[in-house]
Design a protein around this motif. Structure first.
Motif, mmCIF file in Angstrom:
data_model
loop_
_atom_site.group_PDB
_atom_site.id
_atom_site.type_symbol
_atom_site.label_atom_id
_atom_site.label_comp_id
_atom_site.label_asym_id
_atom_site.label_seq_id
_atom_site.Cartn_x
_atom_site.Cartn_y
_atom_site.Cartn_z
ATOM 1 N N ALA A 251 0.835 -1.209 0.000
ATOM 2 C CA ALA A 251 0.000 0.000 0.000
ATOM 3 C C ALA A 251 0.866 1.254 0.000
ATOM 4 N N LEU A 252 1.928 1.243 0.788
ATOM 5 C CA LEU A 252 2.814 2.407 0.839
ATOM 6 C C LEU A 252 3.555 2.600 -0.485
ATOM 7 N N LEU A 253 3.899 1.503 -1.154
ATOM 8 C CA LEU A 253 4.550 1.604 -2.463
ATOM 9 C C LEU A 253 3.586 2.134 -3.530
ATOM 10 N N LEU A 254 2.334 1.725 -3.449
ATOM 11 C CA LEU A 254 1.342 2.148 -4.433
ATOM 12 C C LEU A 254 1.002 3.631 -4.308
ATOM 13 N N ASP A 255 0.912 4.130 -3.084
ATOM 14 C CA ASP A 255 0.508 5.525 -2.884
ATOM 15 C C ASP A 255 1.367 6.178 -1.800
ATOM 16 N N PRO A 256 2.643 6.402 -2.101
ATOM 17 C CA PRO A 256 3.533 6.962 -1.086
ATOM 18 C C PRO A 256 3.287 8.438 -0.800
#
Length: 182
Positions: free
Chosen positions: A73-78
């Motif tokens: 999730a953090l990689l998708l929408d940092p």
């Protein structure tokens, strides 16, 4: 115009829009690849789905899968500070609570892990002052818990060090544009 030409034209416009979004004044950091730029409009939705997976895995007792979903999730929408805040709070409050972790040294390690997530997010999110403010709030809680010896997380320097670090984090949030941080 045939369906194939219409589909190709629509796909072409989607590519143009994806490459142009967000407008230059709103950009924080350019995505690393063309694929990320094409997916940027739906990245937030995809990250939200990963956060649902995180919660589901966590409730199912599958901690490794939960943390893998959080990292995806953090990689998708940092750029969104919401994900960074969610994971940091989970680590620094849920995992570091006295009821979840009786050992003060391990509670401190969970709090430090939550603070490390906030630090990682500062370099990537659109509003790092929000993460600074949360850092200050977590450290303030640590300071107060250090004053209560039954729940103290064995913080280096004790309550005074935690309160000083909280003050510095709130000052950084204020410098970043959060007026209620002081």
């Amino acid at each position: 115009m045939t369906l194939d030409r219409a589909a190709a034209r629509a796909l072409g416009w989607l590519v143009v829009l994806a490459l142009a979004w967000p407008p230059p004044g709103l950009r924080v950091a350019a995505p690393a690849s063309l694929a990320q730029r094409l997916c940027a409009p739906i990245a937030s939705l995809a990250a939200s789905l990963e956060w649902v997976r995180f919660d589901w895995h966590w409730r199912s007792g599958r901690n490794e899968d939960a943390y893998a979903a959080a990292e995806r999730a953090l990689l998708l929408d940092p750029v969104s500070e919401a994900g960074w805040k969610m994971l940091a709070l989970h680590l620094a409050q849920d995992r570091a609570s006295a009821s979840a972790e009786p050992d003060p040294l391990r509670r401190r390690a969970w709090i430090e892990a939550g603070l490390a997530v906030l630090e990682r997010g500062r370099a990537r999110c659109a509003h790092p002052e929000e993460l600074d403010f949360l850092r200050g709030s977590i450290l303030m809680q640590v300071g107060w818990s250090c004053l209560d010896s039954s729940e103290a997380p064995d913080w280096p320097g004790g309550a005074l060090a935690a309160f000083r670090a909280a003050r510095e984090a709130c000052r950084a949030a204020a410098r970043g544009g959060r007026p209620d941080a002081l």
